[in-house]
Design a protein around this motif. Structure first.
Motif, PDB file in Angstrom:
ATOM      1  N   ILE A 265     -10.945 -41.090  33.966  1.00 20.62           N
ATOM      2  CA  ILE A 265     -11.832 -41.530  32.669  1.00 20.62           C
ATOM      3  C   ILE A 265     -12.616 -42.978  33.588  1.00 20.62           C
ATOM      4  O   ILE A 265     -13.193 -43.731  33.283  1.00 20.62           O
ATOM      5  N   PRO A 266     -11.658 -43.848  34.338  1.00 23.33           N
ATOM      6  CA  PRO A 266     -12.159 -45.270  34.390  1.00 23.33           C
ATOM      7  C   PRO A 266     -13.313 -45.014  35.948  1.00 23.33           C
ATOM      8  O   PRO A 266     -14.252 -45.913  35.685  1.00 23.33           O
ATOM      9  N   GLU A 267     -13.278 -43.382  36.603  1.00 25.00           N
ATOM     10  CA  GLU A 267     -14.503 -43.420  37.614  1.00 25.00           C
ATOM     11  C   GLU A 267     -15.619 -42.787  36.687  1.00 25.00           C
ATOM     12  O   GLU A 267     -16.583 -43.277  37.673  1.00 25.00           O
ATOM     13  N   ALA A 268     -15.713 -42.569  35.728  1.00 22.00           N
ATOM     14  CA  ALA A 268     -16.427 -42.146  35.101  1.00 22.00           C
ATOM     15  C   ALA A 268     -17.206 -43.086  34.192  1.00 22.00           C
ATOM     16  O   ALA A 268     -18.444 -42.754  34.614  1.00 22.00           O
ATOM     17  N   PHE A 269     -16.852 -44.082  33.647  1.00 23.60           N
ATOM     18  CA  PHE A 269     -16.930 -45.251  33.196  1.00 23.60           C
ATOM     19  C   PHE A 269     -17.529 -46.379  34.270  1.00 23.60           C
ATOM     20  O   PHE A 269     -18.923 -47.265  34.340  1.00 23.60           O
ATOM     21  N   LYS A 270     -16.887 -46.205  35.456  1.00 22.45           N
ATOM     22  CA  LYS A 270     -17.962 -47.140  36.279  1.00 22.45           C
ATOM     23  C   LYS A 270     -19.076 -46.804  36.817  1.00 22.45           C
ATOM     24  O   LYS A 270     -19.886 -47.541  37.190  1.00 22.45           O
ATOM     25  N   LYS A 271     -19.252 -45.143  36.664  1.00 17.49           N
ATOM     26  CA  LYS A 271     -20.401 -44.903  37.336  1.00 17.49           C
ATOM     27  C   LYS A 271     -21.469 -44.818  36.586  1.00 17.49           C
ATOM     28  O   LYS A 271     -22.972 -44.233  36.946  1.00 17.49           O
ATOM     29  N   GLY A 272     -21.222 -45.590  35.366  1.00 15.21           N
ATOM     30  CA  GLY A 272     -22.473 -45.641  33.927  1.00 15.21           C
ATOM     31  C   GLY A 272     -22.946 -46.727  34.558  1.00 15.21           C
ATOM     32  O   GLY A 272     -22.814 -47.579  35.349  1.00 15.21           O
ATOM     33  N   ARG A 273     -23.887 -46.933  33.232  1.00 16.89           N
ATOM     34  CA  ARG A 273     -24.288 -48.478  33.852  1.00 16.89           C
ATOM     35  C   ARG A 273     -24.135 -50.032  33.071  1.00 16.89           C
ATOM     36  O   ARG A 273     -24.186 -49.942  32.175  1.00 16.89           O
ATOM     37  N   GLY A 274     -23.690 -50.723  33.752  1.00 12.62           N
ATOM     38  CA  GLY A 274     -23.343 -51.956  33.245  1.00 12.62           C
ATOM     39  C   GLY A 274     -21.532 -51.605  33.742  1.00 12.62           C
ATOM     40  O   GLY A 274     -21.437 -50.751  33.959  1.00 12.62           O
ATOM     41  N   ARG A 275     -20.941 -53.040  33.143  1.00 11.68           N
ATOM     42  CA  ARG A 275     -19.250 -52.582  33.723  1.00 11.68           C
ATOM     43  C   ARG A 275     -18.771 -51.509  33.021  1.00 11.68           C
ATOM     44  O   ARG A 275     -19.193 -51.318  31.004  1.00 11.68           O
ATOM     45  N   PRO A 276     -17.125 -51.557  32.576  1.00  9.99           N
ATOM     46  CA  PRO A 276     -17.215 -50.511  31.784  1.00  9.99           C
ATOM     47  C   PRO A 276     -16.878 -50.802  29.829  1.00  9.99           C
ATOM     48  O   PRO A 276     -17.130 -50.220  29.814  1.00  9.99           O
ATOM     49  N   SER A 277     -16.845 -52.147  30.439  1.00  7.30           N
ATOM     50  CA  SER A 277     -16.875 -52.930  29.027  1.00  7.30           C
ATOM     51  C   SER A 277     -17.617 -52.877  28.374  1.00  7.30           C
ATOM     52  O   SER A 277     -18.114 -53.284  27.309  1.00  7.30           O
TER      53      SER A 277
END
Length: 447
Positions: free
Chosen positions: A52-64
């Protein structure tokens, strides 16, 4: 094929729900949230195979940044639900069968959990995959052409369910996976989709992981690409020459034929080895040859889009942002016709199955897992040309705009067609209204 998407808590998508077609076009003004829909699908795709953390980090913008904001507050949870039509079990030489169950619903809730240190972790709070019942399946009921693919024997039963154990938050609890009722311990830092080896879970994972998103720039489209490559078309299509080189000759021939039909002055193209790279050379109608870096951006974009339709194996879902950029309006209309034709193509008719059998001559009666449904296409656009081209086919259109709700700016989606008195435009918008909105927003753009 994804038939319904629900998102709550991702960027501007709050209580967002939309039914999808084999060919769906999200149309609306800039900054309405169209790209957020594709980003949500891309995040789901990564969550099906990555922590999950890796999937979010590859998105546009920070996870938060990917959680919905309301003033100074950021949502603590993010919820997804997707409904699937799965039809892909084919035994060579025999009629295809969708199996006992082909309709499924997958639900996932991601939680931001605060730790005593003041940091936060992203955890899978709840997760469930279940068989859908025929009486709840409004998508199939309103699309009788797909009824032959829909089978229901699961009775709404859970394939698996997962709930975060607050007494032992370091482990998820996964239960109900047939044929063994034993609990499976899965870390909450990943969804249950990557580790579970059960054929229906694998079908779902394949549908999500195979999602492809194209966001084409022009800087590298005409450049050579390295010979060593994964074979998957990169999101920016920078590896186009290598991908084309790896396609079977029959598919490459289809791409050539479509390109010649769509772009006057182009007679053919070839993929040429050049040291450690592959490059594309075009042949013009007069016989001259031209390297890809010298042809128009529109021609290169069309070639990328045609390639995306002919990838092998075919993607379950292809998402394309603003395909109109750099493409002449007349050619864009023809390209949209090709998109519609491809998305509605039947891959389980006798002729298509005979071609499939010919590709696997040595497998005998072995089962071949292949996608017999058409490649699903999802486009985003703010082009009046695309609206005009699809005016006679409004079932493919979804209008996206931004609204204020509880003092916050959120994304809304509506179907396109005639509105009733009772509707008052809440759920449906007419093509004429979209015309007026697009004209107004474009007139406000700086010169």
């Amino acid at each position: 094929m994804i038939t319904r998407l629900e998102v709550d808590g991702f960027k501007s998508l709050r209580d967002f729900a939309v039914d999808l077609e084999p060919f769906t076009v999200f149309i609306g003004p800039n900054s309405a949230g169209k790209s957020n829909v594709l980003e949500a699908l891309a995040l789901l795709s990564r969550l099906a195979s990555q922590p999950i953390p890796e999937a979010f980090k590859k998105g546009r913008g920070r996870p938060s940044d990917q959680f919905t904001r309301a003033g100074s507050e950021t949502a603590r949870t993010m919820r997804f639900a997707v409904e699937f039509l799965i039809h892909g079990e084919y035994r060579t030489g025999q009629p295809p069968s969708p199996g006992a169950q082909s309709r499924y619903r997958y639900e996932l809730t991601i939680e931001r959990r605060a730790l005593p240190s003041g940091t936060e972790r992203l955890l899978a709070r709840e997760e469930r995959l279940r068989a859908m019942r025929s009486e709840e399946d409004s998508w199939i009921q309103s699309r009788p052409g797909f009824a032959k693919y829909a089978t229901y024997a699961g009775g709404g039963a859970n394939i698996f369910g997962s709930l975060l154990n607050d007494l032992a938050p370091q482990m998820n609890r996964v239960v109900g996976l047939p044929p063994e009722p034993d609990e499976h311990q899965i870390p909450p830092s990943q969804t249950a989709l990557p580790p579970i080896r059960y054929f229906r879970v694998e079908d779902l994972r394949a549908n999500l992981v195979a999602c492809r998103t194209l966001q084409m720039g022009t800087a590298r489209l005409g450049e050579p690409s390295d010979r060593i490559d994964s074979g998957d078309l990169a999101p920016d299509a920078s590896n186009l020459p290598t991908v084309l080189a790896g396609l079977p000759p029959s598919l490459l021939g289809e791409i050539r034929a479509d390109l010649v039909a769509l772009v006057p002055g182009i007679a053919s193209f070839d993929v040429v080895p050049d040291g450690d790279e592959m490059r594309i050379d075009f042949e013009l109608s007069g016989g001259d040859r031209m390297p890809a870096r010298l042809v128009s951006d529109g021609t290169l974009r069309i070639l990328v889009l045609l390639t995306a339709l002919r990838l092998e194996p075919r993607p379950y879902l292809a998402c394309i942002e603003e395909p109109e950029n750099g493409i002449y309006p007349g050619r864009l209309r023809a390209l949209l016709d090709l998109f519609r034709e491809e998305a509605m193509r039947q891959y389980d008719d006798p002729e298509a199955l005979a071609r499939l059998d010919a590709r696997f001559p040595n497998l005998g009666a072995m089962r071949v897992i292949t996608n017999l449904l058409p490649t699903q296409l999802i486009l985003t656009t703010h082009s009046p040309v695309i609206l005009a081209a699809l005016r006679k086919h409004p079932e493919h259109l979804r209008f996206v705009d931004a609204v204020r709700r509880d003092g916050h700016r959120l994304t809304r989606v509506r179907t396109v067609g005639p509105t009733s008195t009772a509707d008052h435009g809440r759920f449906t918008v007419t093509p004429r209204e979209i015309d007026l909105i697009l004209d107004a927003t474009q007139s406000e753009d700086p010169a």
